[in-house]
Design a protein around this motif. Sequence first.
Motif, mmCIF file in Angstrom:
data_model
loop_
_atom_site.group_PDB
_atom_site.id
_atom_site.type_symbol
_atom_site.label_atom_id
_atom_site.label_comp_id
_atom_site.label_asym_id
_atom_site.label_seq_id
_atom_site.Cartn_x
_atom_site.Cartn_y
_atom_site.Cartn_z
ATOM 1 N N SER A 156 0.794 -1.133 -0.189
ATOM 2 C CA SER A 156 0.047 -0.057 0.110
ATOM 3 C C SER A 156 0.892 0.982 0.155
ATOM 4 C CB SER A 156 -0.901 0.051 1.122
ATOM 5 O OG SER A 156 -1.628 1.141 1.312
ATOM 6 N N MET A 157 0.273 2.370 -0.509
ATOM 7 C CA MET A 157 1.083 3.575 -0.623
ATOM 8 C C MET A 157 1.312 4.055 0.959
ATOM 9 S SD MET A 157 1.817 4.408 -3.931
ATOM 10 C CE MET A 157 2.135 6.176 -3.547
ATOM 11 N N LYS A 158 0.261 3.637 1.575
ATOM 12 C CA LYS A 158 0.217 4.109 3.164
ATOM 13 C C LYS A 158 1.629 3.584 3.965
ATOM 14 C CE LYS A 158 -4.872 3.918 3.324
ATOM 15 N NZ LYS A 158 -5.871 3.540 3.861
ATOM 16 N N LEU A 159 2.013 2.505 3.501
ATOM 17 C CA LEU A 159 3.293 1.811 4.302
ATOM 18 C C LEU A 159 4.476 2.743 3.969
ATOM 19 C CD1 LEU A 159 3.470 -0.637 6.004
ATOM 20 C CD2 LEU A 159 4.246 -1.951 4.033
ATOM 21 N N SER A 160 5.272 3.189 5.060
ATOM 22 C CA SER A 160 6.650 3.994 4.652
ATOM 23 C C SER A 160 7.690 2.991 4.592
ATOM 24 C CB SER A 160 6.968 4.494 6.249
ATOM 25 O OG SER A 160 7.260 3.486 7.124
ATOM 26 N N ASP A 161 8.619 3.806 3.527
ATOM 27 C CA ASP A 161 9.786 3.016 3.071
ATOM 28 C C ASP A 161 10.709 2.390 4.243
ATOM 29 O OD1 ASP A 161 9.355 3.887 0.565
ATOM 30 O OD2 ASP A 161 10.628 5.768 0.741
ATOM 31 N N ARG A 162 10.544 2.968 5.595
ATOM 32 C CA ARG A 162 11.298 2.285 6.521
ATOM 33 C C ARG A 162 10.612 0.943 6.922
ATOM 34 N NH1 ARG A 162 15.477 0.606 8.911
ATOM 35 N NH2 ARG A 162 15.255 0.291 11.164
ATOM 36 N N ALA A 163 9.133 1.105 7.061
ATOM 37 C CA ALA A 163 8.330 -0.222 7.353
ATOM 38 C C ALA A 163 8.713 -1.248 6.373
ATOM 39 C CB ALA A 163 7.046 0.207 7.407
ATOM 40 N N ILE A 164 8.614 -0.970 4.946
ATOM 41 C CA ILE A 164 8.992 -1.752 4.005
ATOM 42 C C ILE A 164 10.162 -2.569 4.222
ATOM 43 C CG2 ILE A 164 9.241 -2.206 1.503
ATOM 44 C CD1 ILE A 164 7.046 0.141 0.982
ATOM 45 N N ALA A 165 11.271 -1.730 4.379
ATOM 46 C CA ALA A 165 12.550 -2.258 4.603
ATOM 47 C C ALA A 165 12.598 -3.160 5.891
ATOM 48 C CB ALA A 165 13.355 -0.928 4.881
ATOM 49 N N VAL A 166 11.976 -2.903 6.942
ATOM 50 C CA VAL A 166 11.848 -3.907 8.109
ATOM 51 C C VAL A 166 11.400 -4.903 7.751
ATOM 52 C CG1 VAL A 166 11.232 -4.064 10.221
ATOM 53 C CG2 VAL A 166 12.026 -1.842 9.671
ATOM 54 N N LEU A 167 9.975 -4.918 6.721
ATOM 55 C CA LEU A 167 9.223 -6.111 6.708
ATOM 56 C C LEU A 167 9.941 -6.995 5.752
ATOM 57 C CD1 LEU A 167 5.762 -4.568 6.432
ATOM 58 C CD2 LEU A 167 6.513 -6.498 8.193
ATOM 59 N N THR A 168 10.594 -6.313 4.619
ATOM 60 C CA THR A 168 10.989 -7.529 3.532
ATOM 61 C C THR A 168 12.733 -7.593 3.498
ATOM 62 O OG1 THR A 168 11.661 -5.392 2.284
ATOM 63 C CG2 THR A 168 9.353 -6.498 1.936
ATOM 64 N N GLY B 87 14.575 -5.867 2.256
ATOM 65 C CA GLY B 87 15.231 -5.531 0.905
ATOM 66 C C GLY B 87 14.930 -6.515 -0.047
ATOM 67 N N ARG B 88 14.384 -7.609 0.207
ATOM 68 C CA ARG B 88 14.278 -8.821 -0.560
ATOM 69 C C ARG B 88 12.717 -8.958 -1.165
ATOM 70 N NH1 ARG B 88 17.242 -13.318 3.306
ATOM 71 N NH2 ARG B 88 19.072 -12.032 3.616
ATOM 72 N N PRO B 89 12.633 -9.720 -2.316
ATOM 73 C CA PRO B 89 11.554 -9.973 -2.797
ATOM 74 C C PRO B 89 10.861 -10.889 -2.019
ATOM 75 C CG PRO B 89 13.429 -10.121 -4.811
ATOM 76 C CD PRO B 89 13.932 -10.053 -3.332
ATOM 77 N N VAL B 90 9.334 -10.490 -2.110
ATOM 78 C CA VAL B 90 8.598 -11.522 -1.027
ATOM 79 C C VAL B 90 7.560 -12.065 -1.744
ATOM 80 C CG1 VAL B 90 7.089 -11.546 0.781
ATOM 81 C CG2 VAL B 90 9.081 -10.325 1.038
#
Length: 258
Positions: A215-227, A229-232
């Motif tokens: 979602s566009m609501k998710l911050s770049d920092r949150a995306i980095a923590v979740l993934t 930096g890898r494809p999921v």
Amino acid sequence: MDDPPLTVWINLKQAAYRNGFGKGLDQAHVDQGWYRLRSTTTPFQVHVAASGVNGPWLLAYTEPRIAADLLPGTAYLGPRPAQTGLMLNSLSDLAAALLQIYHLVTEALKPSAYQEFLDQTQSLPDTTEAERVAIVRTAQGIFRRHLDTYWNQACAITGMRDRELLRASHIKPWTASNDYERVDVYNGLLLSALWDAAFDQGLVSFSDDGHLLVSMKLSDRAIAVLTDGRPVTVPISAGHAPYLNDHRLRHGFAALDS
């Protein structure tokens, strides 16, 4: 539907006993003319009624994996206590249908969480709030147990196995689901707590081939923590598709297959 005569029950007992549905036949469990038949070797149950002493016979069951065209008879669309209805002209046709269902649910299909739920809650009262809570907890326990088995007791994304950090996450929300969907293993993902929170809030979703949607609501920092930096991707099956489509539409994602 009126309660059927004794002759109907005698004939039905014989057909049920010989074709895998012999549990509890010492006493008829009948509601508005529909008999409930159970098996001694599987929690699966069906409902049977008769238009008359000599038929036609009506058969009803809830199991989307068993298409009606796999069984003898024709579609019955009248009032019935389960999802799929069939009309069978003779007792022998009914017996053949019962045997085919029994073979499917004991040999070809994995055990159904919904049928397990029915088996455990059929006789439970639901007149008070405490009784209804007990039924809900039973459903949630069955759902979690089947998810644990399906996902090999590991987060579907990270592979984490710390049970205290894993959540049985419904894809289509509990409040929007019917009883079958609430315990259907395909309506769930076993996720670590952080991924569960993101998925439950609609900050992430998945395509029909399991690719991560963000979602566009998710911050770049949150995306980095979740993934990290890898494809999921999540190894999902066709059974997940309608639920994932519901999740995407519910949270504003494009309904894409990939």
